[in-house]
Scaffold this active site. Structure first.
Site, PDB file in Angstrom:
ATOM      1  N   CYS A 142     -86.058  90.440 -27.099  1.00  0.00           N
ATOM      2  CA  CYS A 142     -87.364  91.243 -26.792  1.00  0.00           C
ATOM      3  C   CYS A 142     -88.105  90.725 -25.388  1.00  0.00           C
ATOM      4  O   CYS A 142     -88.609  89.601 -25.568  1.00  0.00           O
ATOM      5  CB  CYS A 142     -88.434  91.333 -28.008  1.00  0.00           C
ATOM      6  N   CYS A 197     -91.056  98.466 -23.471  1.00  0.00           N
ATOM      7  CA  CYS A 197     -90.153  97.474 -24.024  1.00  0.00           C
ATOM      8  C   CYS A 197     -89.238  96.785 -22.864  1.00  0.00           C
ATOM      9  O   CYS A 197     -89.106  97.483 -21.968  1.00  0.00           O
ATOM     10  CB  CYS A 197     -88.970  98.442 -24.654  1.00  0.00           C
ATOM     11  N   GLY A 198     -89.567  95.552 -22.931  1.00  0.00           N
ATOM     12  CA  GLY A 198     -89.181  94.641 -21.558  1.00  0.00           C
ATOM     13  C   GLY A 198     -87.568  94.818 -21.461  1.00  0.00           C
ATOM     14  O   GLY A 198     -87.398  94.907 -20.114  1.00  0.00           O
ATOM     15  N   THR A 199     -86.709  94.682 -22.264  1.00  0.00           N
ATOM     16  CA  THR A 199     -85.438  94.679 -22.120  1.00  0.00           C
ATOM     17  C   THR A 199     -85.041  96.157 -21.589  1.00  0.00           C
ATOM     18  O   THR A 199     -84.104  96.309 -20.529  1.00  0.00           O
ATOM     19  CB  THR A 199     -84.386  94.357 -23.446  1.00  0.00           C
TER      20      THR A 199
END
Length: 326
Positions: A77, A228-230
């Site tokens: 995450c 969402c970081g990814t």
């Protein structure tokens, strides 16, 4: 038992952080899943997209485990890692370190503020794989790069990649972003379907001006999130593959919770991405929790941090920029 939790967020993707490093808690796997399911409930006293458990590591400064609001564990995450990076760096009075995650040990480092008085950290997003077996995605081919899956959509092209969370990314126009297509498609591939047996994060990417994109993500195990970081990292890489951007250059990535910066790096053995953004503390709380009756937890104390007000200014600026292009 009394549990100390820290509410924090990266780009509005919010978490409860629990420090297990000092050994005061004895959680097992069932405990962590139950805590995430109960404490993250938006209809209860806290609410969050997930829980970040910070543990001792044998090979890094700390270990991060991420449990989604539905109790499932995520392999990575990016937004959560920034929050853990800040927490660990401040705990040990350092500015950069390595955090162990499920699939890799990742470099993190404090950065100049993304926006005035908004604590900012860079986290490494890797490994990156285009092998569809790593998602997994059931197709009779090895990779999927800017291609159609006719039985999934007749109009969209997709790129599938694991970073290491599984992502399905499509570059779209404003009409698609404003339609219900993403919701319908995302719910399908995260339900009983022939393509993604474990589900997948689905991101729609809208190019804005040169060097800037908007990303909206339906996150596996969560649903639509502010960010969402990814997914933002994966989306930045996909735009480089499509010729919209170049590697080694900063990409401004806007989302419903604000903005981050990404830099895609290409090396002899593949790609990795710098994800640079806020790590904001919302409040600290003490939770009176009983394993025998987890739904009956009570928040005993709460201390609110003022820095959320400054992040709200960044969010406002980001939303005004997005409106110019949507």
């Amino acid at each position: 038992m009394k549990i100390q939790v820290l509410k924090c967020h990266g780009s509005g993707n919010d978490f409860l952080l629990i420090d297990e490093m000092d050994g005061q808690y004895t959680f097992n796997e069932h405990d962590r899943a139950t805590l995430a399911n109960v404490l993250c409930n938006r209809n209860a006293q806290l609410g969050a997209d997930g829980i970040l458990f910070v543990l001792q590591s044998e090979r890094a400064t700390a270990r991060m485990r991420v449990f989604n609001a539905d109790g499932s564990e995520a392999s990575m995450c990016g937004n959560g890692l920034r929050c853990v990076a800040r927490y660990v760096c401040e705990k040990f009075n350092i500015e950069e370190t390595v955090i162990e995650t499920m699939k890799a040990d990742l470099h993190v480092k404090k950065q100049d503020d993304l926006f005035p008085n908004v604590p900012t950290y860079m986290v490494e997003i890797s490994p990156v794989s285009f092998q569809i077996s790593d998602l997994p995605l059931n197709l009779e081919q090895d990779t999927l790069k800017n291609e159609r899956i006719p039985s999934l959509s007749q109009i969209l092209s997709f790129t599938a990649l694991a970073v290491p969370n599984p992502h399905l990314v499509s570059i779209v126009d404003t009409n698609i972003i404003q339609s219900d297509l993403q919701k319908q498609l995302s719910e399908f591939v995260n339900g009983d379907n022939p393509f993604f047996p474990d589900g997948v994060n689905v991101s729609f990417v809208k190019p804005l001006e040169k060097g800037a994109i908007y990303v909206r993500t339906f996150e596996r195990g969560v649903g639509f999130t502010n960010a969402c970081g990814t997914a933002m990292s994966a989306s930045s890489l996909v735009t480089c593959l499509g010729g919209l951007h170049e590697t080694e250059q900063t990409i401004e990535v806007y989302n419903d919770g604000g903005k981050v910066r990404c830099v895609v790096h290409q090396e002899s053995d593949g790609y990795w991405i710098e994800l640079i953004g806020n790590a904001t503390y919302v409040y600290e709380a003490t939770v009176d929790y009983h394993k025998e009756q987890p739904d009956c937890f009570q928040v005993c104390e709460r201390r609110v941090f003022e820095e959320t007000q400054q992040y709200a200014k960044l969010e406002k600026v980001a939303q005004e920029f997005i409106k110019k292009w949507m």
